[in-house]
Write a protein that holds these residues in place. Structure first.
Motif, PDB file in Angstrom:
ATOM      1  N   TYR A   1       0.821  -1.217   0.000  1.00 24.20           N
ATOM      2  CA  TYR A   1       0.000   0.000   0.000  1.00 24.20           C
ATOM      3  C   TYR A   1       0.852   1.262   0.000  1.00 24.20           C
ATOM      4  O   TYR A   1       0.502   2.262  -0.641  1.00 24.20           O
ATOM      5  N   ALA A   2       1.965   1.248   0.710  1.00 24.00           N
ATOM      6  CA  ALA A   2       2.765   2.453   0.906  1.00 24.00           C
ATOM      7  C   ALA A   2       3.177   3.148  -0.394  1.00 24.00           C
ATOM      8  O   ALA A   2       3.080   4.379  -0.481  1.00 24.00           O
ATOM      9  N   PRO A   3       3.645   2.428  -1.420  1.00 20.66           N
ATOM     10  CA  PRO A   3       4.054   3.142  -2.637  1.00 20.66           C
ATOM     11  C   PRO A   3       2.916   3.919  -3.286  1.00 20.66           C
ATOM     12  O   PRO A   3       3.151   4.933  -3.947  1.00 20.66           O
ATOM     13  N   THR A   4       1.679   3.470  -3.107  1.00 24.69           N
ATOM     14  CA  THR A   4       0.556   4.119  -3.787  1.00 24.69           C
ATOM     15  C   THR A   4       0.272   5.503  -3.219  1.00 24.69           C
ATOM     16  O   THR A   4      -0.330   6.343  -3.902  1.00 24.69           O
ATOM     17  N   LEU A   5       0.679   5.775  -1.976  1.00 28.52           N
ATOM     18  CA  LEU A   5       0.468   7.101  -1.403  1.00 28.52           C
ATOM     19  C   LEU A   5       1.224   8.168  -2.182  1.00 28.52           C
ATOM     20  O   LEU A   5       0.698   9.254  -2.459  1.00 28.52           O
ATOM     21  N   ALA A   6       2.466   7.872  -2.547  1.00 29.48           N
ATOM     22  CA  ALA A   6       3.253   8.815  -3.336  1.00 29.48           C
ATOM     23  C   ALA A   6       2.852   8.778  -4.806  1.00 29.48           C
ATOM     24  O   ALA A   6       2.810   9.810  -5.475  1.00 29.48           O
ATOM     25  N   LEU A   7       2.556   7.598  -5.336  1.00 29.72           N
ATOM     26  CA  LEU A   7       2.253   7.471  -6.761  1.00 29.72           C
ATOM     27  C   LEU A   7       0.938   8.145  -7.141  1.00 29.72           C
ATOM     28  O   LEU A   7       0.804   8.666  -8.254  1.00 29.72           O
ATOM     29  N   THR A   8      -0.052   8.143  -6.240  1.00 29.94           N
ATOM     30  CA  THR A   8      -1.292   8.847  -6.554  1.00 29.94           C
ATOM     31  C   THR A   8      -1.059  10.355  -6.593  1.00 29.94           C
ATOM     32  O   THR A   8      -1.631  11.058  -7.438  1.00 29.94           O
ATOM     33  N   ASN A   9      -0.224  10.872  -5.693  1.00 31.49           N
ATOM     34  CA  ASN A   9       0.148  12.282  -5.788  1.00 31.49           C
ATOM     35  C   ASN A   9       0.879  12.565  -7.085  1.00 31.49           C
ATOM     36  O   ASN A   9       0.612  13.552  -7.778  1.00 31.49           O
ATOM     37  N   SER A  10       1.823  11.698  -7.429  1.00 29.06           N
ATOM     38  CA  SER A  10       2.641  11.894  -8.622  1.00 29.06           C
ATOM     39  C   SER A  10       1.799  11.907  -9.896  1.00 29.06           C
ATOM     40  O   SER A  10       1.957  12.783 -10.755  1.00 29.06           O
ATOM     41  N   ILE A  11       0.879  10.943 -10.033  1.00 31.08           N
ATOM     42  CA  ILE A  11       0.074  10.872 -11.251  1.00 31.08           C
ATOM     43  C   ILE A  11      -0.842  12.088 -11.363  1.00 31.08           C
ATOM     44  O   ILE A  11      -1.146  12.569 -12.463  1.00 31.08           O
ATOM     45  N   ALA A  12      -1.263  12.634 -10.218  1.00 29.57           N
ATOM     46  CA  ALA A  12      -2.071  13.854 -10.238  1.00 29.57           C
ATOM     47  C   ALA A  12      -1.233  15.048 -10.685  1.00 29.57           C
ATOM     48  O   ALA A  12      -1.626  15.794 -11.587  1.00 29.57           O
ATOM     49  N   PHE A  13      -0.073  15.232 -10.076  1.00 26.07           N
ATOM     50  CA  PHE A  13       0.770  16.374 -10.429  1.00 26.07           C
ATOM     51  C   PHE A  13       1.178  16.337 -11.903  1.00 26.07           C
ATOM     52  O   PHE A  13       1.198  17.362 -12.584  1.00 26.07           O
ATOM     53  N   ILE A  14       1.524  15.166 -12.406  1.00 30.46           N
ATOM     54  CA  ILE A  14       1.968  15.041 -13.791  1.00 30.46           C
ATOM     55  C   ILE A  14       0.861  15.417 -14.768  1.00 30.46           C
ATOM     56  O   ILE A  14       1.116  15.997 -15.830  1.00 30.46           O
ATOM     57  N   ASN A  15      -0.385  15.113 -14.419  1.00 30.71           N
ATOM     58  CA  ASN A  15      -1.500  15.346 -15.342  1.00 30.71           C
ATOM     59  C   ASN A  15      -2.262  16.642 -15.073  1.00 30.71           C
ATOM     60  O   ASN A  15      -3.281  16.902 -15.717  1.00 30.71           O
ATOM     61  N   LEU A  16      -1.785  17.465 -14.146  1.00 27.29           N
ATOM     62  CA  LEU A  16      -2.391  18.767 -13.883  1.00 27.29           C
ATOM     63  C   LEU A  16      -1.557  19.871 -14.527  1.00 27.29           C
ATOM     64  O   LEU A  16      -0.326  19.770 -14.585  1.00 27.29           O
ATOM     65  N   GLU A  17      -2.218  20.924 -14.995  1.00 29.54           N
ATOM     66  CA  GLU A  17      -1.503  22.040 -15.600  1.00 29.54           C
ATOM     67  C   GLU A  17      -0.957  22.992 -14.546  1.00 29.54           C
ATOM     68  O   GLU A  17       0.109  23.583 -14.715  1.00 29.54           O
ATOM     69  N   ASN A  18      -1.684  23.179 -13.452  1.00 27.86           N
ATOM     70  CA  ASN A  18      -1.277  24.114 -12.402  1.00 27.86           C
ATOM     71  C   ASN A  18      -1.521  23.465 -11.047  1.00 27.86           C
ATOM     72  O   ASN A  18      -2.632  23.494 -10.527  1.00 27.86           O
ATOM     73  N   SER A  19      -0.486  22.872 -10.480  1.00 23.62           N
ATOM     74  CA  SER A  19      -0.659  22.078  -9.258  1.00 23.62           C
ATOM     75  C   SER A  19      -1.088  22.927  -8.068  1.00 23.62           C
ATOM     76  O   SER A  19      -1.875  22.483  -7.231  1.00 23.62           O
ATOM     77  N   GLU A  20      -0.577  24.172  -7.958  1.00 27.98           N
ATOM     78  CA  GLU A  20      -0.931  25.006  -6.807  1.00 27.98           C
ATOM     79  C   GLU A  20      -2.421  25.322  -6.785  1.00 27.98           C
ATOM     80  O   GLU A  20      -3.037  25.396  -5.727  1.00 27.98           O
ATOM     81  N   LYS A  21      -3.014  25.519  -7.956  1.00 24.11           N
ATOM     82  CA  LYS A  21      -4.432  25.854  -8.027  1.00 24.11           C
ATOM     83  C   LYS A  21      -5.321  24.622  -8.040  1.00 24.11           C
ATOM     84  O   LYS A  21      -6.428  24.634  -7.497  1.00 24.11           O
ATOM     85  N   GLU A  22      -4.867  23.534  -8.673  1.00 20.66           N
ATOM     86  CA  GLU A  22      -5.746  22.405  -8.950  1.00 20.66           C
ATOM     87  C   GLU A  22      -5.606  21.227  -7.991  1.00 20.66           C
ATOM     88  O   GLU A  22      -6.562  20.472  -7.803  1.00 20.66           O
ATOM     89  N   PHE A  23      -4.431  21.051  -7.387  1.00 19.99           N
ATOM     90  CA  PHE A  23      -4.214  19.836  -6.606  1.00 19.99           C
ATOM     91  C   PHE A  23      -5.138  19.756  -5.401  1.00 19.99           C
ATOM     92  O   PHE A  23      -5.653  18.686  -5.067  1.00 19.99           O
ATOM     93  N   GLY A  24      -5.369  20.885  -4.723  1.00 15.89           N
ATOM     94  CA  GLY A  24      -6.242  20.867  -3.553  1.00 15.89           C
ATOM     95  C   GLY A  24      -7.631  20.360  -3.884  1.00 15.89           C
ATOM     96  O   GLY A  24      -8.233  19.587  -3.127  1.00 15.89           O
ATOM     97  N   ALA A  25      -8.161  20.789  -5.044  1.00 14.78           N
ATOM     98  CA  ALA A  25      -9.504  20.365  -5.454  1.00 14.78           C
ATOM     99  C   ALA A  25      -9.558  18.881  -5.798  1.00 14.78           C
ATOM    100  O   ALA A  25     -10.611  18.248  -5.681  1.00 14.78           O
ATOM    101  N   ILE A  26      -8.433  18.312  -6.222  1.00 12.22           N
ATOM    102  CA  ILE A  26      -8.362  16.867  -6.492  1.00 12.22           C
ATOM    103  C   ILE A  26      -8.155  16.099  -5.188  1.00 12.22           C
ATOM    104  O   ILE A  26      -8.854  15.127  -4.891  1.00 12.22           O
ATOM    105  N   ARG A  27      -7.206  16.564  -4.386  1.00 13.02           N
ATOM    106  CA  ARG A  27      -6.854  15.849  -3.153  1.00 13.02           C
ATOM    107  C   ARG A  27      -7.993  15.851  -2.144  1.00 13.02           C
ATOM    108  O   ARG A  27      -8.100  14.927  -1.315  1.00 13.02           O
TER     109      ARG A  27
END
Length: 406
Positions: free
Chosen positions: A98-124
């Motif tokens: 399970y542990a690797p998925t905690l970082a990988l879900t963040n990573s896949i979100a950041f890679i596919n977002l255009e603006n992480s500061e604005k968009e990541f909170g709404a995804i997370r």
């Protein structure tokens, strides 16, 4: 959906497993600390492997899918176990996948977002919603099940987590295709991520993150037993409902206040506000009365977690080179969810034991008496120390990683 399920899995067992182990299986404080230390231990070991695989060898979404399918099967197996030693080894095996998925879900979100500061909170924030949904589902299951011991069935919290994990495993094959960066000139991405420690501000940030992470586990491990103790008096059937107050607050803070704070105050001040919230909450736990104030203070978790830990992931994304972003997220996950949480889990269980004495109940039976005030004075002092050190030494640096789109 990815974030919802990722944290519904953890939210099914994370907040209330300690109460089940202590109240129903008779585990002591040290055993609680060991069980809860296994996920942090795994997070210190496996995310670098997961980050390396996703950065260099296999698509991220397929790595997540395989790990979650395996994890779901292991969780359902653990649910039937009641002895400490076999549970410990099976939980370690589960945590390693399970542990690797905690970082990988963040990573896949950041890679596919255009603006992480604005968009990541709404995804997370959907992870927080998933955490709440899991807690309410568990409490509802227990409420409609006639039981004198406060649970629906043996290992009910682990069964629910296993079901969520299997669903996420299937869903993850449909996540955005995120292939490895095979064109990178540096084959060992995790070694490149370690070089980030050469930056003084990042090193200070990492050390503070480690210490704050140790104090997070006083909340994760001890809050459920504290709320269900005679001091507060919450029924074990409904404790997951009560604890969801923290996640409801987290939704509001993550969806609305985090983007506003980052824009208005910047990362350094946002992180500072996050640290300030920690000793405030623990001071209320130390006071311990009235009960409604203790329950209301759970809402501070929104500021504690979001303004520090979620902002921390955004900070790392802004300074990490593009071709090692998964490994950089794994690095901060190792510090926060790994080493810091491993130490914090064992430390919190040990502190509880230090302040536990033998006593007698009204029926004249020998019982364990926990000095909750002294127990929570420890994280109060340590988080105050973190605040002082952070203000004195951390300086926000200009991003060296990918610049967010306008």
């Amino acid at each position: 959906a990815m974030m919802f399920l990722q944290y519904a899995i953890w939210g099914s067992w994370g907040p209330v497993l300690s109460a089940y182990l202590q109240n129903n299986l008779g585990f002591n404080g040290v055993q609680l600390g060991i069980i809860f230390s296994l996920l942090p231990l795994a997070t210190a070991i496996s995310p670098f492997i997961g980050g390396q695989i996703a950065d260099r060898w296999f698509p991220t979404q397929k790595v997540i899918a395989v790990l979650q399918l395996a994890g779901g099967m292991i969780l359902i197996l653990i649910a039937g176990v009641t002895a400490f030693t076999p549970m410990m080894w099976l939980m370690l095996l589960y945590c390693l996948v399970y542990a690797p998925t905690l970082a990988l879900t963040n990573s896949i979100a950041f890679i596919n977002l255009e603006n992480s500061e604005k968009e990541f909170g709404a995804i997370r924030v959907w992870g927080t919603i998933g955490w709440i949904a899991a807690g309410w589902a568990l409490a509802g299951w227990r409420a409609v099940t006639p039981s004198s011991v406060g649970i629906a069935m043996k290992g009910d919290t682990l069964v629910l987590a296993g079901v969520f994990s299997l669903v996420m495993g299937v869903l993850s094959f449909g996540l955005p295709h995120t292939p490895p960066q095979k064109g990178g000139s540096r084959p060992w991405a995790f070694l490149e991520a370690l070089k980030m420690f050469k930056d003084r501000s990042f090193l200070v940030f990492a050390v503070i993150s480690f210490v704050v992470a140790t104090e997070l586990w006083f909340y994760y491990v001890l809050t459920a037993p504290f709320l269900t103790s005679d001091k507060i008096g919450i029924s074990q059937k409904y404790v997951s409902w009560v604890m969801s107050i923290a996640q409801i607050a987290e939704i509001f803070v993550m969806a609305y206040l985090l983007p506003w704070a980052l824009k208005k105050y910047g990362l350094r001040r946002t992180l500072t506000l996050g640290i300030v919230a920690w000793p405030i909450r623990y001071v209320i736990f130390v006071i311990g009365t009235p009960a409604w104030l203790v329950i209301a203070s759970l809402a501070l978790h929104g500021f504690c977690y979001v303004f520090f830990f979620t902002a921390a992931y955004i900070y790392v994304d802004t300074i990490a080179p593009k071709d090692i972003r998964a490994s950089a997220q794994s690095l901060i996950a190792m510090i926060i969810l790994g080493i810091g949480s491993f130490v914090g889990s064992l430390f919190s269980g040990w502190v509880q034991n230090v302040f536990t004495t033998e006593g007698m109940n009204a029926a004249g039976e020998a019982v364990k008496v926990i000095n909750w005030r002294a127990t929570f004075l420890v994280p109060t002092a340590l988080t105050l120390l973190c605040l002082v050190v952070f203000l004195a030494f951390f300086r926000e640096k200009k991003a060296v990683g990918p610049v967010p789109a306008a």
